[in-house]
Design a protein around this motif. Sequence first.
Motif, PDB file in Angstrom:
ATOM      1  N   SER A 180       0.819  -1.223   0.000  1.00 31.84           N
ATOM      2  CA  SER A 180       0.000   0.000   0.000  1.00 31.84           C
ATOM      3  C   SER A 180       0.842   1.257   0.000  1.00 31.84           C
ATOM      4  O   SER A 180       0.418   2.296  -0.522  1.00 31.84           O
ATOM      5  CB  SER A 180      -0.935  -0.010   1.213  1.00 31.84           C
ATOM      6  OG  SER A 180      -1.814  -1.109   1.168  1.00 31.84           O
ATOM      7  N   SER A 190       3.729   3.149  -4.678  1.00 33.69           N
ATOM      8  CA  SER A 190       2.946   3.433  -5.886  1.00 33.69           C
ATOM      9  C   SER A 190       3.725   3.004  -7.131  1.00 33.69           C
ATOM     10  O   SER A 190       4.928   2.748  -7.066  1.00 33.69           O
ATOM     11  CB  SER A 190       2.628   4.926  -5.976  1.00 33.69           C
ATOM     12  OG  SER A 190       3.822   5.673  -6.226  1.00 33.69           O
ATOM     13  N   HIS A 232       0.247  -5.083  -8.713  1.00 33.06           N
ATOM     14  CA  HIS A 232      -0.048  -6.321  -7.973  1.00 33.06           C
ATOM     15  C   HIS A 232       0.664  -7.518  -8.599  1.00 33.06           C
ATOM     16  O   HIS A 232       1.202  -8.379  -7.877  1.00 33.06           O
ATOM     17  CB  HIS A 232      -1.556  -6.563  -7.934  1.00 33.06           C
ATOM     18  CG  HIS A 232      -1.943  -7.799  -7.175  1.00 33.06           C
ATOM     19  ND1 HIS A 232      -2.176  -9.009  -7.799  1.00 33.06           N
ATOM     20  CD2 HIS A 232      -2.119  -8.019  -5.845  1.00 33.06           C
ATOM     21  CE1 HIS A 232      -2.484  -9.913  -6.889  1.00 33.06           C
ATOM     22  NE2 HIS A 232      -2.455  -9.348  -5.699  1.00 33.06           N
ATOM     23  N   ASP A 236       1.107  -8.454   6.148  1.00 35.11           N
ATOM     24  CA  ASP A 236       0.535  -7.267   5.507  1.00 35.11           C
ATOM     25  C   ASP A 236      -0.643  -7.583   4.594  1.00 35.11           C
ATOM     26  O   ASP A 236      -1.620  -6.829   4.549  1.00 35.11           O
ATOM     27  CB  ASP A 236       1.604  -6.536   4.697  1.00 35.11           C
ATOM     28  CG  ASP A 236       2.615  -5.812   5.571  1.00 35.11           C
ATOM     29  OD1 ASP A 236       2.382  -5.730   6.783  1.00 35.11           O
ATOM     30  OD2 ASP A 236       3.636  -5.345   5.027  1.00 35.11           O
ATOM     31  N   ARG A 237      -0.545  -8.699   3.831  1.00 34.53           N
ATOM     32  CA  ARG A 237      -1.478  -8.887   2.725  1.00 34.53           C
ATOM     33  C   ARG A 237      -2.263 -10.195   2.705  1.00 34.53           C
ATOM     34  O   ARG A 237      -3.288 -10.273   2.037  1.00 34.53           O
ATOM     35  CB  ARG A 237      -0.714  -8.784   1.400  1.00 34.53           C
ATOM     36  CG  ARG A 237      -0.016  -7.463   1.161  1.00 34.53           C
ATOM     37  CD  ARG A 237      -0.995  -6.345   0.887  1.00 34.53           C
ATOM     38  NE  ARG A 237      -1.823  -6.621  -0.275  1.00 34.53           N
ATOM     39  CZ  ARG A 237      -2.851  -5.851  -0.658  1.00 34.53           C
ATOM     40  NH1 ARG A 237      -3.176  -4.791   0.068  1.00 34.53           N
ATOM     41  NH2 ARG A 237      -3.553  -6.147  -1.722  1.00 34.53           N
TER      42      ARG A 237
END
Length: 318
Positions: free
Chosen positions: A137, A140, A163, A228-229
């Motif tokens: 996150s 960028s 991603h 985190d994901r």
Amino acid sequence: MECVGVVSGMLRREQPCVRASAEPVTGDLDGAGPSRDVSAGRRQVVAAAVAAVTLGRAVPVFGAGAGAAFRQGRGPCFHARARAQPGGKPCVASGSPAVVVQVDHNGYRGGMGRKRGFDEAAVLNIVRDRFWTTGFSGTSTYDLMEATGLGKGSIYKAFGNKHDLYVRVFSDYCQDLVAQAREQLQGGPEAVLASPAARLERYLVSLASTFAGESPHRGCFLTKVTADRAGEDEEVAQTARRAFDDLAGVLAAAIRDAQDAGEVAGHVDSSALGYLLLSVIRGIDSLAKADVDAATLEQAARSAVALIPRAEPPRSCA
């Protein structure tokens, strides 16, 4: 990258005062058909770059010639962007801004199927380190462009979206992690130590030392990405689970080697112990982030191996 020095839109060699870039953007293909007027295409990009300097914003470039400047045939639309270099000033020769147009070929250099103009492994390492530091996150696409020096088009052409790239570097890391564990724990003539139990202890202690010695304490990328994901990204969760299963399997194989060597009791469940040792490793990783000292973590690793039930020595006949 191709650099074209220009003054007032003409192709001339001058000291650049401003840096501009032209990169493909989503849009209709330009022109009604293939064009070979490469110089005309360059002039269109150059003109747009000069306009970008003057207007301070991106300027679209259209026309078959513009596409032909980058590949011989039908090409996409381009945006020219420009920014002043540190200490930049108008060129004395004409009083007009001189521009360097950086053209992102997206793997093309005059045609399809050519070799990419960058080191893919080096780019992936840079991307992994960026995700490792700032997370998914917090990173960028523009951060990745800045870190790698590639344009957005080049990144998408080579790796897909953010991603896709995240999953790619995570999967590659996990595969490397499992391969390293297997190399450290394998038996045979290339074994680092003859004793399977000694190899197991050495492996855990080396990880504890590595985790403790990091500055800053980033920890294991597998642990970070999972935390985190994995709870919100099924693809990440599946990749992490596969890595954990593989690592536990490598540890279990090392325990079976120790059983075969008469070092570990034959009744123990090697698979369960493999996951137990994996849990110890993950815990040591987390403790290192809290700045627990290396001596404490290394002793914890040794103790974990020492607690594995040992095989009884053979009884002598009376």
